[in-house]
Design a protein around this motif. Structure first.
Motif, PDB file in Angstrom:
ATOM      1  N   GLY A 136       0.693  -1.251   0.142  1.00 40.28           N
ATOM      2  CA  GLY A 136      -0.012  -0.036  -0.150  1.00 40.28           C
ATOM      3  C   GLY A 136       0.946   1.220   0.016  1.00 40.28           C
ATOM      4  N   PHE A 137       2.028   1.247  -0.149  1.00 41.03           N
ATOM      5  CA  PHE A 137       3.020   2.353  -0.261  1.00 41.03           C
ATOM      6  C   PHE A 137       3.070   2.924  -1.433  1.00 41.03           C
ATOM      7  N   ILE A 138       3.159   4.124  -1.579  1.00 38.67           N
ATOM      8  CA  ILE A 138       3.292   4.940  -3.051  1.00 38.67           C
ATOM      9  C   ILE A 138       4.697   4.489  -3.489  1.00 38.67           C
ATOM     10  N   THR A 139       4.886   4.220  -4.565  1.00 38.40           N
ATOM     11  CA  THR A 139       6.129   4.025  -5.005  1.00 38.40           C
ATOM     12  C   THR A 139       6.420   4.791  -6.371  1.00 38.40           C
ATOM     13  N   MET A 140       5.352   5.452  -7.113  1.00 37.39           N
ATOM     14  CA  MET A 140       5.639   6.005  -8.230  1.00 37.39           C
ATOM     15  C   MET A 140       4.301   7.084  -8.416  1.00 37.39           C
ATOM     16  N   ALA A 141       4.656   8.153  -9.173  1.00 37.36           N
ATOM     17  CA  ALA A 141       3.660   8.919  -9.622  1.00 37.36           C
ATOM     18  C   ALA A 141       4.045   9.349 -11.090  1.00 37.36           C
ATOM     19  N   LYS A 142       2.829   9.386 -11.765  1.00 35.24           N
ATOM     20  CA  LYS A 142       3.086   9.920 -13.158  1.00 35.24           C
ATOM     21  C   LYS A 142       2.058  10.884 -13.567  1.00 35.24           C
ATOM     22  N   GLY A 143       2.717  11.536 -14.559  1.00 33.88           N
ATOM     23  CA  GLY A 143       2.055  12.679 -15.000  1.00 33.88           C
ATOM     24  C   GLY A 143       2.375  13.073 -16.627  1.00 33.88           C
ATOM     25  N   PRO A 144       1.641  14.196 -17.117  1.00 37.00           N
ATOM     26  CA  PRO A 144       1.992  14.356 -18.618  1.00 37.00           C
ATOM     27  C   PRO A 144       3.564  14.611 -18.846  1.00 37.00           C
ATOM     28  N   ASP A 145       3.830  15.329 -17.825  1.00 39.89           N
ATOM     29  CA  ASP A 145       5.326  15.871 -17.808  1.00 39.89           C
ATOM     30  C   ASP A 145       6.145  15.400 -16.837  1.00 39.89           C
ATOM     31  N   VAL A 146       5.882  14.489 -15.879  1.00 32.85           N
ATOM     32  CA  VAL A 146       6.618  14.295 -14.553  1.00 32.85           C
ATOM     33  C   VAL A 146       6.354  12.787 -14.245  1.00 32.85           C
ATOM     34  N   GLN A 147       7.431  12.324 -13.516  1.00 33.55           N
ATOM     35  CA  GLN A 147       7.605  11.084 -12.991  1.00 33.55           C
ATOM     36  C   GLN A 147       8.376  11.153 -11.835  1.00 33.55           C
ATOM     37  N   ILE A 148       7.761  10.589 -10.614  1.00 29.77           N
ATOM     38  CA  ILE A 148       8.303  10.484  -9.275  1.00 29.77           C
ATOM     39  C   ILE A 148       8.586   9.195  -8.901  1.00 29.77           C
ATOM     40  N   LYS A 149       9.596   9.051  -8.423  1.00 32.26           N
ATOM     41  CA  LYS A 149       9.793   7.678  -7.517  1.00 32.26           C
ATOM     42  C   LYS A 149      10.148   7.899  -6.115  1.00 32.26           C
ATOM     43  N   TYR A 150       9.699   6.826  -5.290  1.00 29.65           N
ATOM     44  CA  TYR A 150       9.789   7.141  -3.800  1.00 29.65           C
ATOM     45  C   TYR A 150      10.531   6.238  -3.177  1.00 29.65           C
ATOM     46  N   GLN A 151      11.068   6.392  -2.046  1.00 32.50           N
ATOM     47  CA  GLN A 151      11.684   5.280  -1.289  1.00 32.50           C
ATOM     48  C   GLN A 151      11.380   5.297   0.161  1.00 32.50           C
ATOM     49  N   TYR A 152      11.542   4.061   0.745  1.00 25.58           N
ATOM     50  CA  TYR A 152      11.358   4.036   2.255  1.00 25.58           C
ATOM     51  C   TYR A 152      12.356   2.927   2.786  1.00 25.58           C
ATOM     52  N   ASP A 153      12.418   3.190   3.989  1.00 25.92           N
ATOM     53  CA  ASP A 153      13.071   2.159   4.752  1.00 25.92           C
ATOM     54  C   ASP A 153      12.261   0.885   5.462  1.00 25.92           C
ATOM     55  N   ASN A 154      12.791  -0.136   5.984  1.00 24.63           N
ATOM     56  CA  ASN A 154      11.877  -1.164   6.432  1.00 24.63           C
ATOM     57  C   ASN A 154      10.869  -0.834   7.505  1.00 24.63           C
ATOM     58  N   GLU A 155      10.776   0.454   8.055  1.00 25.99           N
ATOM     59  CA  GLU A 155       9.824   0.810   8.968  1.00 25.99           C
ATOM     60  C   GLU A 155       8.687   1.677   8.094  1.00 25.99           C
ATOM     61  N   LEU A 159      12.351   8.119   2.642  1.00 27.64           N
ATOM     62  CA  LEU A 159      13.968   8.352   2.522  1.00 27.64           C
ATOM     63  C   LEU A 159      13.964   9.070   1.418  1.00 27.64           C
ATOM     64  N   GLY A 160      12.887   9.854   0.921  1.00 25.91           N
ATOM     65  CA  GLY A 160      13.020  10.697  -0.244  1.00 25.91           C
ATOM     66  C   GLY A 160      12.478  10.276  -1.742  1.00 25.91           C
ATOM     67  N   LYS A 161      12.411  11.199  -2.627  1.00 25.61           N
ATOM     68  CA  LYS A 161      12.033  11.069  -3.714  1.00 25.61           C
ATOM     69  C   LYS A 161      12.881  11.616  -4.882  1.00 25.61           C
ATOM     70  N   ILE A 162      12.718  11.019  -6.195  1.00 26.18           N
ATOM     71  CA  ILE A 162      13.372  11.716  -7.420  1.00 26.18           C
ATOM     72  C   ILE A 162      12.042  12.130  -8.422  1.00 26.18           C
ATOM     73  N   SER A 163      12.253  13.263  -8.574  1.00 22.43           N
ATOM     74  CA  SER A 163      11.197  13.665  -9.784  1.00 22.43           C
ATOM     75  C   SER A 163      12.067  13.993 -11.006  1.00 22.43           C
ATOM     76  N   GLN A 164      11.387  13.767 -12.130  1.00 21.22           N
ATOM     77  CA  GLN A 164      12.015  13.974 -13.334  1.00 21.22           C
ATOM     78  C   GLN A 164      10.977  14.603 -14.326  1.00 21.22           C
ATOM     79  N   ALA A 165      11.479  15.571 -14.755  1.00 25.89           N
ATOM     80  CA  ALA A 165      10.357  16.465 -15.446  1.00 25.89           C
ATOM     81  C   ALA A 165      11.050  16.993 -16.713  1.00 25.89           C
ATOM     82  N   LYS A 166      10.872  16.426 -17.790  1.00 21.75           N
ATOM     83  CA  LYS A 166      11.901  16.644 -19.048  1.00 21.75           C
ATOM     84  C   LYS A 166      13.300  16.740 -18.786  1.00 21.75           C
TER      85      LYS A 166
END
Length: 241
Positions: A136-155, A159-166
């Motif tokens: 149930g944890f969010i791992t990715m978000a996608k839109g017309p011009d952006v993609q976001i990847k999410y990271q978590y620890d074992n709890e 731990l942050g995210k990487i957002s790519q837009a063009k």
């Protein structure tokens, strides 16, 4: 963590002298997928345990409120009401859960569609949708011009995210304390195309649920020359079931 005088005294007594023996500290409660997801998207500190309501208030070094987040939650861990107020920029929104959507509390416009119990699924106005893993944890978000990847620890701590837009890539990296009871003691960096933009260092006092009571936050704008530091205090109130 603050320790009263009685606890300080007990810490000095050898384990064998205590009739009940010495038990290992209990493991902290993990973060729920909803708490992890919402805190990442709406920029507040995630909390553990059976939270009923909370506020988080960011105060600058002049003693002025810069930002405030407040929420009420169900026993199932859903955000029933979430209010975000960026005082510094005089903007904000209040969201209320209604069936499979979060509505604007004033206009009742459907702002966010949900999935599962109450996890983020889609931001219709932006064409942004979130994907989750089998926990149930969010791992990715996608839109017309952006993609976001999410990271978590074992709890389940974000731990942050990487957002790519063009041709732009924004990387947010969070490194929490090695002490599992002090996750909000962290260092964080933001990089734009691998170039340092901001650095954050936070240290906190905690309650019995391992949630922060107050924190000191130092932000450094590394994109400026010379770098500019700003000090903040974060004040928390947390009510439990």
């Amino acid at each position: 963590m603050q320790v009263d005088n009685v606890k300080r005294l007990l810490m000095l007594i050898p384990c064998g002298a205590l009739l009940a023996g010495c038990d290992k500290p209990s493991e902290p409660v993990a973060f729920t997928p909803e708490m992890a997801g919402f805190s990442s998207e709406f920029d507040f500190d995630p909390l553990r345990g059976p939270v009923k309501a909370f506020t988080q208030t960011l105060v600058d070094d002049k003693g002025e409120v810069a930002k405030r987040v407040s929420a009420s939650m169900s026993e199932e861990g859903c955000f029933d009401v979430l209010e975000l107020h960026d005082v510094a920029n005089d903007s904000g929104v209040a969201l209320i859960l209604d069936a499979n959507f979060y509505l604007d509390a004033q206009t009742h416009e459907k702002k966010v569609r949900t999935q599962g119990k109450c996890q983020l699924a889609e931001l219709p106005a932006a064409g942004l949708s979130w994907e989750t893993n089998d926990r149930g944890f969010i791992t990715m978000a996608k839109g017309p011009d952006v993609q976001i990847k999410y990271q978590y620890d074992n709890e389940g701590y974000p731990l942050g995210k990487i957002s790519q837009a063009k041709d732009k890539r924004l990387t947010d990296e969070i490194k929490p304390s090695a002490d599992p009871h002090k996750k909000m003691d962290y260092t964080a960096v933001s990089l734009l195309n691998d170039k340092p933009m901001t650095r954050a260092i936070q240290s906190c006092d905690y309650d019995s649920h391992d949630n922060p009571v107050s924190c000191k936050l130092q932000l450094t704008d590394e994109s400026a020359s010379p770098a500019v530091q700003t000090q903040y205090t974060i004040k928390y109130t947390t009510e439990y079931y």
